[in-house]
Motif scaffolding. Structure first.
Motif, short mmCIF file in Angstrom:
data_model
loop_
_atom_site.label_atom_id
_atom_site.label_comp_id
_atom_site.label_asym_id
_atom_site.label_seq_id
_atom_site.Cartn_x
_atom_site.Cartn_y
_atom_site.Cartn_z
N ARG A 233 0.85 -1.19 0.00
CA ARG A 233 0.00 0.00 0.00
C ARG A 233 0.89 1.24 0.00
NH1 ARG A 233 -4.68 2.01 4.30
NH2 ARG A 233 -5.72 3.32 2.76
N ASN B 46 8.51 10.98 13.27
CA ASN B 46 7.09 10.85 13.51
C ASN B 46 6.81 11.19 14.98
OD1 ASN B 46 4.50 9.74 14.07
ND2 ASN B 46 4.69 8.43 12.28
N ARG C 294 1.06 5.14 0.51
CA ARG C 294 0.22 6.20 1.09
C ARG C 294 0.32 7.46 0.23
NH1 ARG C 294 3.53 9.90 2.72
NH2 ARG C 294 5.01 9.72 4.44
N PRO C 295 -0.65 8.35 0.35
CA PRO C 295 -0.59 9.60 -0.43
C PRO C 295 0.62 10.42 -0.01
CG PRO C 295 -2.77 9.31 0.58
CD PRO C 295 -1.88 8.26 1.16
N PRO D 58 8.38 1.33 7.16
CA PRO D 58 9.01 2.35 8.00
C PRO D 58 7.98 3.22 8.71
CG PRO D 58 9.19 2.95 5.69
CD PRO D 58 8.60 1.58 5.72
N THR D 59 8.41 3.81 9.81
CA THR D 59 7.56 4.75 10.55
C THR D 59 7.12 5.88 9.62
OG1 THR D 59 8.68 4.22 12.59
CG2 THR D 59 7.55 6.34 12.52
N GLY D 60 5.83 6.15 9.65
CA GLY D 60 5.30 7.24 8.84
C GLY D 60 4.75 6.78 7.50
N ALA D 61 4.83 5.46 7.22
CA ALA D 61 4.38 4.98 5.91
C ALA D 61 2.92 4.51 5.92
CB ALA D 61 5.28 3.85 5.42
N GLY D 62 2.30 4.47 7.10
CA GLY D 62 0.86 4.17 7.14
C GLY D 62 0.45 2.84 7.75
N LYS D 63 1.30 2.22 8.57
CA LYS D 63 0.95 0.93 9.18
C LYS D 63 -0.25 1.08 10.11
CE LYS D 63 4.99 0.41 11.04
NZ LYS D 63 5.58 1.64 10.49
N THR D 64 -0.15 2.05 11.02
CA THR D 64 -1.22 2.21 12.00
C THR D 64 -2.50 2.70 11.33
OG1 THR D 64 0.44 2.64 13.70
CG2 THR D 64 -1.81 3.28 14.23
N HIS D 65 -2.34 3.54 10.32
CA HIS D 65 -3.52 3.99 9.57
C HIS D 65 -4.21 2.78 8.93
CE1 HIS D 65 -6.03 6.75 7.27
NE2 HIS D 65 -5.81 5.97 6.22
P1 ADP Z 1 3.09 4.33 10.75
O1 ADP Z 1 2.14 3.66 11.68
O2 ADP Z 1 3.60 3.43 9.68
O3 ADP Z 1 4.19 5.04 11.47
P2 ADP Z 1 0.91 6.14 10.31
O4 ADP Z 1 -0.19 5.19 10.08
O5 ADP Z 1 0.98 6.78 11.65
O6 ADP Z 1 2.31 5.48 9.96
O7 ADP Z 1 0.83 7.23 9.15
C1 ADP Z 1 1.60 8.43 9.15
C2 ADP Z 1 0.70 9.59 8.77
O8 ADP Z 1 0.20 9.45 7.44
C3 ADP Z 1 -0.51 9.71 9.67
O9 ADP Z 1 -0.81 11.07 9.86
C4 ADP Z 1 -1.61 9.04 8.85
O10 ADP Z 1 -2.89 9.54 9.19
C5 ADP Z 1 -1.22 9.39 7.43
N1 ADP Z 1 -1.61 8.34 6.48
C6 ADP Z 1 -1.03 7.12 6.38
N2 ADP Z 1 -1.60 6.42 5.39
C7 ADP Z 1 -2.57 7.18 4.87
C8 ADP Z 1 -3.53 7.03 3.82
N3 ADP Z 1 -3.59 5.90 3.11
N4 ADP Z 1 -4.36 8.05 3.57
C9 ADP Z 1 -4.30 9.19 4.27
N5 ADP Z 1 -3.43 9.41 5.27
C10 ADP Z 1 -2.57 8.43 5.57
#
Ligand code: ADP
Ligand code: MG
Length: 391
Positions: free
Chosen positions: A24, A231, A26-27, A102-109
């Protein structure tokens, strides 16, 4: 009254299943210039391309089970890659879903999401509850329960090679029960049927989504988070949600079938040199990278069909033993970011993901008579077995 000894009667059907891997993207965020310039783009629903750092005129193409681009929604990922796995649980087979990157790539999202855009976890739990309600009847009764744990810091041999022994006195508990944080350093064990267990881990029955939220939301606040330059709320730990689905027949129960779903938000796979981590943070990051390194070695060993799979080299891989190359259906979601600043982390993630898709699991369905429930069987205590790390 029967005098026969407790017996083990199992029924298994072996159907090989591949580890499915999706990516996936992320934007993009930021200015879109300099280090924010995108270096990855989607090609189609299975593949993407990334700039080749050795040759600026070329790109490298990667192909996966699914590729979700910047416009993909939470619904798309869930319906495309997650929902199709859930029926295995009702058939008594394990399943697991890991978010890597990596941190910031959208895992938790991806895994958790937001109230407006719920991720894999809330969607899967809601559907599992509905599926078990629909399937109950005809003498079968389903129950669903949850556990939630965190693997914070590894104390493996590999870890000791990286850091001076004296630093170990700062070592923080490894397996932490997020539903009861006073319980830490829980052991990981394996029963005779090679099921991985965490004795003592809190297990809560959930009958409704409200039940789930009442346990899960406060537990999330117990997660260990620290800020890094990358992050603000970068997670330095692996969070594992276990959802167990049990089915029992008749009354008194004559047969019981249980399966678990592991939903894992892995710690960031970033490189320390880039995050500027120092001191304790560096130690944590190193430990996290060690466990992800072992995860990668496990995947390598499985791909090559090696006789020894180094599951015991880290708590993380030991816990995932029945999720990768074991008896489970597995999905790895590799989360990547488009910006150039993430380039080498993105390559690492893509290479890890490309290896993972070669793994073949052999799921089986196992029915167990009530007198030999897993919790009553003797366990092999592996917590005292030292990790075997080859240098
Ligand atoms: P990780 O858990 O990998 O460190 P996060 O899930 O915290 O990353 O995502 C980092 C930032 O990017 C957050 O602010 C999150 O809301 C945003 N983000 C991640 N993926 C997406 C997505 N597919 N669409 C919109 N925002 C996203
Ligand atoms: Mg996160």
């Amino acid at each position: 009254m029967s005098t026969k000894q407790p017996s083990r009667r199992t029924k298994s059907c072996q159907v090989p299943a591949r580890v499915r891997v999706c990516v996936r993207l992320r934007p993009g965020v930021g200015t879109g210039q300099g280090q924010d310039v995108p270096c990855v783009r989607g090609v189609d629903s299975h593949s993407l391309e990334i700039l080749n750092w050795r040759n600026e005129m070329a790109t490298m193409k990667y192909e996966f089970d699914a590729f979700y681009g910047e416009t993909a929604t939470q619904h798309d990922i869930y319906m495309g890659s997650v929902r199709p796995m859930l029926h295995h649980l009702l058939e008594g087979q394990n399943a697991s879903i890991l978010a890597y990157g990596p941190t910031g790539a959208g895992k938790t999202h991806t895994m958790l999401g937001t109230p407006d855009q719920p991720g894999v976890i809330p969607r899967a739990v809601r559907d599992i509850l509905q599926m078990t309600r629909d399937a109950s009847g005809d003498g079968w009764k389903y129950s669903v329960s949850m556990s939630y744990l965190e693997i914070y810091q590894e104390k493996s041999e590999a870890f000791r090679h990286h850091f001076h022994l004296s630093q170990l006195r700062f070592a923080i508990p490894q397996v932490l029960d997020l539903l009861q944080p006073s319980l830490h350093d829980l052991p990981i064990r394996e029963d005779r049927n090679h099921h991985i267990l965490v004795p003592g881990l809190t297990q809560r029955e959930i009958r409704s989504f409200t039940d789930f939220e009442s346990h899960f939301l406060p537990a999330n606040c117990n997660r260990t988070v620290a800020s890094t330059q990358l992050n603000q709320r970068s997670s330095r730990s692996h969070a594992v949600l276990l959802v167990r689905v049990s089915r029992s027949e008749g009354w008194p129960p004559s047969a019981r079938r249980a399966a678990k779903l592991c939903l894992i938000d892995l710690a960031g796979s970033e490189d320390n040199r880039r995050t500027g981590n120092k001191g304790l943070r560096l130690k944590e990051s190193g430990a996290i990278n060690t466990s992800l390194f072992v995860l990668s070695k496990v995947v390598d060993a499985l791909n090559q069909g090696l006789p020894r799979i180094p599951y015991r080299d880290s708590k993380l891989t030991r816990l995932l033993q029945d999720s990768l190359g074991g008896t489970a259906h597995s999905l790895i979601i590799a989360n990547i970011a488009p910006e150039k600043r993430y380039y080498f982390d993105t390559l690492t993630s893509l290479n890890f993901a490309a290896k993972s898709k070669e793994v073949v699991n052999k799921p089986f369905t196992q029915e167990t008579l009530p007198e030999i429930e897993a919790s009553k069987r003797p366990c092999e205590d592996i917590s005292s077995v030292g990790p075997e790390v080859k240098k």
